[in-house]
Design a protein around this motif. Structure first.
Motif, mmCIF file in Angstrom:
data_model
loop_
_atom_site.group_PDB
_atom_site.id
_atom_site.type_symbol
_atom_site.label_atom_id
_atom_site.label_comp_id
_atom_site.label_asym_id
_atom_site.label_seq_id
_atom_site.Cartn_x
_atom_site.Cartn_y
_atom_site.Cartn_z
ATOM 1 N N ALA A 35 3.246 -7.961 7.867
ATOM 2 C CA ALA A 35 2.959 -6.912 6.882
ATOM 3 C C ALA A 35 1.466 -6.572 6.874
ATOM 4 O O ALA A 35 1.084 -5.402 6.800
ATOM 5 C CB ALA A 35 3.407 -7.370 5.491
ATOM 6 N N ILE A 36 0.658 -7.602 6.984
ATOM 7 C CA ILE A 36 -0.793 -7.358 7.029
ATOM 8 C C ILE A 36 -1.160 -6.549 8.272
ATOM 9 O O ILE A 36 -1.942 -5.601 8.214
ATOM 10 C CB ILE A 36 -1.553 -8.697 7.021
ATOM 11 N N ALA A 37 -0.539 -6.941 9.359
ATOM 12 C CA ALA A 37 -0.809 -6.215 10.610
ATOM 13 C C ALA A 37 -0.439 -4.746 10.455
ATOM 14 O O ALA A 37 -1.184 -3.856 10.863
ATOM 15 C CB ALA A 37 -0.028 -6.850 11.760
ATOM 16 N N MET A 38 0.681 -4.506 9.835
ATOM 17 C CA MET A 38 1.115 -3.112 9.666
ATOM 18 C C MET A 38 0.212 -2.366 8.693
ATOM 19 O O MET A 38 -0.032 -1.175 8.833
ATOM 20 C CB MET A 38 2.579 -3.068 9.194
ATOM 21 N N ARG A 39 -0.270 -3.097 7.711
ATOM 22 C CA ARG A 39 -1.198 -2.464 6.769
ATOM 23 C C ARG A 39 -2.469 -2.034 7.505
ATOM 24 O O ARG A 39 -2.988 -0.942 7.314
ATOM 25 C CB ARG A 39 -1.534 -3.466 5.655
ATOM 26 N N LEU A 40 -2.941 -2.911 8.373
ATOM 27 C CA LEU A 40 -4.122 -2.567 9.166
ATOM 28 C C LEU A 40 -3.816 -1.422 10.127
ATOM 29 O O LEU A 40 -4.655 -0.541 10.352
ATOM 30 C CB LEU A 40 -4.603 -3.801 9.948
ATOM 31 N N PHE A 41 -2.616 -1.476 10.650
ATOM 32 C CA PHE A 41 -2.192 -0.399 11.537
ATOM 33 C C PHE A 41 -2.238 0.946 10.816
ATOM 34 O O PHE A 41 -2.709 1.955 11.352
ATOM 35 C CB PHE A 41 -0.783 -0.705 12.053
ATOM 36 N N ASN A 42 -1.772 0.932 9.581
ATOM 37 C CA ASN A 42 -1.791 2.167 8.804
ATOM 38 C C ASN A 42 -3.205 2.682 8.571
ATOM 39 O O ASN A 42 -3.421 3.887 8.438
ATOM 40 C CB ASN A 42 -1.094 1.961 7.454
ATOM 41 N N LYS A 43 -4.118 1.764 8.503
ATOM 42 C CA LYS A 43 -5.506 2.198 8.348
ATOM 43 C C LYS A 43 -5.989 2.946 9.580
ATOM 44 O O LYS A 43 -6.880 3.786 9.501
ATOM 45 C CB LYS A 43 -6.410 0.978 8.138
ATOM 46 N N LEU A 44 -5.427 2.589 10.697
ATOM 47 C CA LEU A 44 -5.899 3.168 11.958
ATOM 48 C C LEU A 44 -5.161 4.459 12.318
ATOM 49 O O LEU A 44 -5.703 5.303 13.026
ATOM 50 C CB LEU A 44 -5.716 2.150 13.098
ATOM 51 N N ILE A 45 -3.961 4.562 11.855
ATOM 52 C CA ILE A 45 -3.104 5.677 12.285
ATOM 53 C C ILE A 45 -2.632 6.480 11.088
ATOM 54 O O ILE A 45 -2.137 5.938 10.108
ATOM 55 C CB ILE A 45 -1.868 5.132 13.049
ATOM 56 N N ASP A 46 -2.762 7.749 11.227
ATOM 57 C CA ASP A 46 -2.224 8.664 10.228
ATOM 58 C C ASP A 46 -0.763 8.935 10.558
ATOM 59 O O ASP A 46 -0.441 9.652 11.495
ATOM 60 C CB ASP A 46 -3.031 9.967 10.242
ATOM 61 N N LEU A 47 0.108 8.318 9.783
ATOM 62 C CA LEU A 47 1.523 8.372 10.126
ATOM 63 C C LEU A 47 2.164 9.732 9.874
ATOM 64 O O LEU A 47 3.304 9.966 10.284
ATOM 65 C CB LEU A 47 2.288 7.284 9.349
ATOM 66 N N THR A 48 1.446 10.579 9.219
ATOM 67 C CA THR A 48 2.015 11.909 9.012
ATOM 68 C C THR A 48 1.936 12.748 10.289
ATOM 69 O O THR A 48 2.552 13.796 10.391
ATOM 70 C CB THR A 48 1.283 12.657 7.881
ATOM 71 N N LYS A 49 1.135 12.255 11.205
ATOM 72 C CA LYS A 49 1.027 12.974 12.482
ATOM 73 C C LYS A 49 1.588 12.108 13.610
ATOM 74 O O LYS A 49 1.660 10.885 13.481
ATOM 75 C CB LYS A 49 -0.445 13.281 12.775
ATOM 76 N N PRO A 50 1.970 12.743 14.688
ATOM 77 C CA PRO A 50 2.421 11.970 15.839
ATOM 78 C C PRO A 50 1.274 11.133 16.425
ATOM 79 O O PRO A 50 0.108 11.528 16.317
ATOM 80 C CB PRO A 50 2.877 13.036 16.846
ATOM 81 N N PHE A 51 1.655 10.023 16.992
ATOM 82 C CA PHE A 51 0.617 9.207 17.638
ATOM 83 C C PHE A 51 1.145 8.640 18.949
ATOM 84 O O PHE A 51 2.352 8.521 19.141
ATOM 85 C CB PHE A 51 0.176 8.060 16.722
ATOM 86 N N HIS A 52 0.223 8.335 19.824
ATOM 87 C CA HIS A 52 0.611 7.750 21.109
ATOM 88 C C HIS A 52 -0.344 6.620 21.433
ATOM 89 O O HIS A 52 -1.527 6.853 21.617
ATOM 90 C CB HIS A 52 0.570 8.804 22.206
#
Length: 604
Positions: free
Chosen positions: A375-392
């Motif tokens: 969960a922490i990893a995903m929280r950090l991931f969210n900090k890095l990626i704007d999930l409202t937009k596509p990412f690669h």
DNA sequence: CGGGGCAAGT
DNA sequence: ACTTGCC
């Protein structure tokens, strides 16, 4: 007073040191060839993803280069045998064995990557010179240029002795571990490293200080100087500084216009073959991490799967290491048309140590704990990626970046020392208050960072920050214990000592009792306030709460004699090379061993 | 233009 | 806390 030569001139002009750089020939390939001797006589490439990261010399005959695309390598060498080298575990093990072998000379050894080591043999040579009629010494191996006259400071003789030591080291690594190596011998790290590959493979080269500047000129590109990487090279080139000669001839003032003063001075010195950086004793890593790269990942759930898989593997490594991590970092690389290669981005946050527990002496984390980490990893991931937009993404990484034990620089030497059964037994006994105390204060992480803990995932007990006066030895010991393993681990481990060790423990424990070793005491302690030496980067009160404040001479004298000597030497002069005998960094000799074995089974 | 990993500088 | 640099 410190008469040793471990304090250097800024300009390195005294040639007072002797540094050996050792480089294992095509390291990964040798590991594979040792594992499967039939690979020895065929062209062999080590593959990671789509790349041949290294190859044996047989393959190099065909032109298989380092970091070649697999497709290209197969073009030049259709017979190429490929072995997957993405799992570095065995390479790391081999690397540790080599490192350990080098510690046998009792000199500071600094690991650089997996297959290189620096060894500062200055003090060793000083000792040898004392008991030696110092006529001329013969040099072993190649020399970069014959000297015209003997250097008045005597460095030529010292370096010739160093060349003999280097030869012994290569012999040992070959005889005992099977690896051929190259060494470079010089009066500083820069030259030792650069001269090392002059005669490859399986040979050695010495350079004398007088040839430093001319040798540097043979390099041409500034990029070939270690520590000058892509960015610095770009910066230099933008100033029309392209060759080493350019750099040598550029006035310092000119460099200062584009670099910090320190950097400018360093660059200039490097171009002249000068380098005063010390060989720093390597210890346990400051971070432990894993990465996975791939074509592309664009779905959150996939990312989570990647993290989950990485976490599984990572926890194994952390368990082997023995320390409890307190910070987690997520790294990723976005697919980006503009920037070609790796521009990574990362976020990190503190984690609660309570996620980790010690069951039967082994560091474990419950399923719930793993979920928390994920969960922490995903929280950090969210900090890095704007999930409202596509990412690669083309890479994700996970790393534990801080540990409860403080491990920096020379304190690491203590870790090696303390990685020994007898010492640990003594540590345990000196700690019998531990056995009753269940909660330990673990907040002594890194001195500066304890204020910014992210408490969202658990409680991290803040440490009392008032200074205490502590007996020096006690403090050392405290440090040592922290570094070896968590106290509770020791506590459990004590139960697993063999009978002989237990005898020792109880015996010492008895001794401890009548001798003013009032439990938990702080009474008679020496003032440590000056903290002028390495202590200051080591232990704060938090750690001292869990360490015996009353360790005294009995405990110390129970140590093996040679270790006493080394500890004394180290306390007296922490930067000296004294100190490393019985060492077992990580799981060097017993790769498959679990933590219990690692920590509590004595070496034979 | 690619692996995986660690330390140091800012 | 992040980025850069090295092997």
């Amino acid at each position: 007073m410190d008469t040793s030569i471990s304090v250097y001139n800024e300009n390195d002009s005294e040639h007072s040191r002797c540094i050996i750089h050792m480089d294992v020939d095509c390291f990964y390939a040798q590991v594979e060839m040792l594992r499967k001797p039939m690979l020895r006589n065929v062209p062999l490439g080590i593959q990671q993803k789509n790349i041949v990261v290294t190859s044996n010399y047989e393959a190099r005959k065909y032109g298989v280069q380092k970091c070649m695309l697999v497709s290209d390598a197969l073009k030049v060498c259709p017979n190429l045998t490929l072995v997957n080298g993405e799992d570095l575990h065995d390479y790391r093990t081999a690397s540790s064995k080599i490192f350990t072998a080098l510690l046998g000379w009792k000199c500071p050894v600094e690991k650089l990557g997996m297959d290189e080591n620096f060894i500062d043999v200055t003090n060793l040579i000083q000792e040898k010179l004392k008991t030696m009629n110092e006529t001329s010494v013969t040099l072993t191996g190649h020399i970069y240029n014959e000297p015209s006259i003997e250097c008045p400071c005597g460095c030529h003789n010292r370096l010739r002795i160093a060349s003999q030591i280097a030869s012994e080291m290569r012999k040992k690594v070959y005889d005992e571990l099977g690896f051929t190596t190259c060494t470079g011998i010089a009066h500083n790290k820069l030259l030792a490293k650069l001269i090392c590959p002059l005669h490859k493979p399986n040979d050695q080269t010495t350079i004398f200080p007088e040839h430093a500047t001319s040798f540097m000129l043979s390099l041409t590109s500034v990029r070939s100087i270690p520590s000058i990487g892509t960015k610095t090279t770009e910066a230099l080139i933008s100033q029309k500084i392209i060759t080493v000669r350019d750099l040598q001839e550029t006035p310092l003032e000119e460099l200062k216009k584009h670099f910090s003063s320190d950097m400018a001075v360093r660059l200039k010195a490097l171009s002249l073959g000068e380098d005063s950086t010390p060989v720093k004793q390597s210890g346990k890593p400051l971070s432990i991490g894993l990465e996975d790269s791939f074509k592309t990942v664009s779905v959150k759930s996939e990312v989570e799967d990647k993290f989950s898989a990485l976490l599984q593997r990572l926890l194994v490594l952390v368990r082997e290491d023995g320390r409890i991590p307190v910070s987690l970092r997520v790294t990723l690389r976005k697919k980006d048309a503009k920037r070609l290669s790796s521009h990574r981005e990362s976020r990190q946050s503190q984690i609660s140590p309570s996620i980790f527990s010690l069951t039967n002496g082994v560091l474990t984390v419950t399923d719930a704990g793993q979920q928390k980490l994920l969960a922490i990893a995903m929280r950090l991931f969210n900090k890095l990626i704007d999930l409202t937009k596509p990412f690669h993404l083309t890479l994700v990484g996970l790393a534990f970046t801080k540990f409860q034990e403080r491990m920096t620089g020379r304190s690491s030497i203590v870790n090696y020392l303390m990685n020994d059964i007898s010492v640990q037994s003594v540590l345990n006994l000196s700690n019998d208050c531990d056995t009753s105390a269940t909660s330990m204060d673990y907040s002594a992480v890194s001195p500066s960072s304890s204020t910014t803990t992210d408490h969202s995932d658990g409680e991290v007990e803040p440490s009392p920050k008032k200074p205490k006066k502590v007996n020096w030895i006690a403090k050392r010991r405290c440090l040592a214990k922290e570094e070896v393993a968590s106290p509770s681990k020791l506590k459990v481990g004590e139960l697993r000592l063999n009978s002989k060790e237990l005898e020792k423990v109880s015996e010492l424990r008895l001794n401890s009792r009548d001798r003013s070793l009032t439990p938990r005491a702080s009474p008679a302690r020496e003032n440590m306030s000056d903290a002028s030496d390495s202590m200051k980067d080591v232990v704060e009160d938090g750690a001292c709460n869990v360490c015996p404040s009353y360790v005294d001479k009995e405990v110390f004298s129970a140590l093996p004699d040679d270790m006493q000597q080394e500890l004394k030497a180290m306390w007296k002069n922490p930067s000296s090379s004294a100190g490393v005998t019985r060492s077992s960094p990580r799981n060097v000799n017993k790769p498959k061993s679990n933590s219990i074995r690692k920590y509590f089974v004595p070496h034979k």
